[in-house]
Enzyme design. Structure first.
Site, PDB file in Angstrom:
ATOM      1  N   GLU A  13     -56.341  11.757 -30.885  1.00 23.26           N
ATOM      2  CA  GLU A  13     -56.160  10.645 -29.867  1.00 23.26           C
ATOM      3  C   GLU A  13     -54.774  10.424 -29.857  1.00 23.26           C
ATOM      4  OE1 GLU A  13     -58.992   7.330 -31.212  1.00 23.26           O
ATOM      5  OE2 GLU A  13     -59.058   8.729 -33.159  1.00 23.26           O
ATOM      6  N   SER A 145     -62.370   6.655 -30.840  1.00 24.28           N
ATOM      7  CA  SER A 145     -62.320   7.176 -29.154  1.00 24.28           C
ATOM      8  C   SER A 145     -63.406   7.856 -28.787  1.00 24.28           C
ATOM      9  CB  SER A 145     -61.093   7.707 -28.751  1.00 24.28           C
ATOM     10  OG  SER A 145     -59.891   6.852 -29.196  1.00 24.28           O
ATOM     11  N   TYR A 217     -61.612   5.336 -20.962  1.00 25.67           N
ATOM     12  CA  TYR A 217     -60.144   5.741 -20.493  1.00 25.67           C
ATOM     13  C   TYR A 217     -59.895   6.215 -19.399  1.00 25.67           C
ATOM     14  CZ  TYR A 217     -59.600   5.540 -25.692  1.00 25.67           C
ATOM     15  OH  TYR A 217     -59.634   5.180 -26.712  1.00 25.67           O
ATOM     16  N   ARG A 256     -61.286  -4.891 -34.026  1.00 32.11           N
ATOM     17  CA  ARG A 256     -62.430  -4.997 -33.171  1.00 32.11           C
ATOM     18  C   ARG A 256     -63.678  -4.540 -33.835  1.00 32.11           C
ATOM     19  NH1 ARG A 256     -61.535  -1.052 -29.607  1.00 32.11           N
ATOM     20  NH2 ARG A 256     -63.362   0.131 -30.367  1.00 32.11           N
ATOM     21  N   ASP A 258     -67.620  -3.125 -33.381  1.00 26.14           N
ATOM     22  CA  ASP A 258     -68.489  -2.600 -32.464  1.00 26.14           C
ATOM     23  C   ASP A 258     -69.795  -2.848 -32.992  1.00 26.14           C
ATOM     24  OD1 ASP A 258     -66.142  -1.969 -30.711  1.00 26.14           O
ATOM     25  OD2 ASP A 258     -66.150   0.006 -31.846  1.00 26.14           O
ATOM     26  N   GLU A 271     -68.960   0.148 -36.460  1.00 24.86           N
ATOM     27  CA  GLU A 271     -67.517   0.166 -37.310  1.00 24.86           C
ATOM     28  C   GLU A 271     -66.445  -0.803 -36.779  1.00 24.86           C
ATOM     29  OE1 GLU A 271     -65.238   3.583 -34.753  1.00 24.86           O
ATOM     30  OE2 GLU A 271     -67.499   4.055 -35.006  1.00 24.86           O
ATOM     31  N   ASN A 273     -62.435  -1.030 -35.917  1.00 24.17           N
ATOM     32  CA  ASN A 273     -61.194  -0.489 -35.606  1.00 24.17           C
ATOM     33  C   ASN A 273     -60.105  -1.458 -35.919  1.00 24.17           C
ATOM     34  OD1 ASN A 273     -59.110   0.650 -34.223  1.00 24.17           O
ATOM     35  ND2 ASN A 273     -60.375   1.548 -32.424  1.00 24.17           N
ATOM     36  N   GLY A 277     -57.288  -0.033 -29.050  1.00 26.62           N
ATOM     37  CA  GLY A 277     -56.443   0.489 -27.946  1.00 26.62           C
ATOM     38  C   GLY A 277     -55.821  -0.751 -27.301  1.00 26.62           C
TER      39      GLY A 277
END
Length: 312
Positions: A13, A145, A217, A256, A258, A271, A273, A277
């Protein structure tokens, strides 16, 4: 104030990290911070010592920047840094450990199975068939990612999917595949201030696709609906679980969570993070903007949080 922005490294990543870091550095420079971007490599300690930052902002994705390794290095160097400490970073990056923490906290999860790094893929596939018959999602144990992830909502070659995930090392987490809407909820938890959940975000992609690396992305490949079109009760539930997950993992500053949200209003936590990002297409900055916090203000507040907290 001098701020070192750590970027890159050897993770799969790394390019996402460099994109995020460039955005953070530009935002801070525009506010008169003295900023230096430093590549995460064998010379980064010398570069940090030469620059002598007041705060380090690790904008890193994947190991070793997101799994507690860099956080431990910064703690040894006595440098204040943005984000979670060694314990929180390590626990959130390892999907198996994170799920154990979430399960102990009573948070809603899909059934899952963890397989070791050196398992034979045919043996692993048979274990999956025995333990999780039906649709599954197969993921590298410690990567983000969407890299190395294979979704098998209609069945398929489990062994090949395991082979893909295992190629990234560190084992595999297999989850029961849950059909529903892709949802995310950020948490802002600055030092000395009450933590709060950001607006609920729904992620839309083309029919038959999911929020994979390309859709995350590539501009125009996904749409972020903020606030998500959910009932007040569902939104409150999602925010409550995001906050509980953040707390259970002992995270700080930002995270964050999800989710997959079913048509019946039930949801599962996938999960969390610990370093979301910060690219032009990333979810966390969009949620902050919806909460009235522009990107420049967000980066400054994160740096100031770390400065108040000091080295640890």
């Amino acid at each position: 104030m001098r701020v070192a922005v750590l970027a890159g490294g050897k993770s799969a990543e790394a390019e996402v990290s460099r994109s995020s870091a460039a955005q953070v550095a530009a935002a801070l420079e525009g506010q008169s911070f003295d900023v230096e971007m430093i590549e995460l490599d064998s010379g980064c300690v010398d570069a940090l010592r030469a620059f002598a930052p007041d705060v380090v902002f690790p904008v890193l994705h994947g190991p070793p920047g997101e799994d507690g390794t860099v956080q431990g290095m910064l703690a040894i160097l006595g440098l204040p840094y943005v984000g979670s400490d060694v314990r929180g970073a390590a626990a959130s990056m390892d999907k198996h450990i994170a799920k154990a923490v979430f399960r102990d906290a009573g948070l809603p999860l899909a059934e899952d199975l963890t397989l070791p790094a050196r398992i034979d893929v045919q043996v692993g596939a048979e274990l999956v068939r025995q333990r999780l018959p039906g649709p599954v999602a197969i993921k590298p144990r410690s990567l983000g990612s969407g890299l190395g992830v294979t979704l098998l909502p209609d069945g398929g070659d489990v062994a090949d999917a395991l082979r893909t995930a295992l190629s990234f090392g560190d084992g595999v987490v297999v989850e029961q595949f849950v059909t529903g809407r892709e949802i995310t909820v950020g948490v802002l938890d600055l030092y000395g201030e009450p933590a709060s959940a950001l607006p609920v975000v729904e992620i839309l992609v083309a029919k038959g696709e999911w929020y994979d690396y390309t859709n995350r992305y590539t501009p125009g490949r996904s749409e972020h609906i903020i606030p998500a079109k959910v009932s007040d009760d569902v939104a409150s539930g999602l925010k409550g679980v995001a906050m509980a997950a953040h707390s259970a993992l002992c995270l700080r500053d930002l995270s964050r969570a999800d989710f997959i949200l079913g048509d019946d209003g039930d949801f599962v936590l996938l999960e969390v993070n610990a370093i979301p990002g910060m690219t032009p297409t990333s979810l966390y900055p969009d949620a902050c903007r919806a909460a009235g916090i522009d990107f420049a203000t967000l980066t400054a507040r994160l740096v100031q949080s770390a400065a108040r907290r000091g080295p640890c």
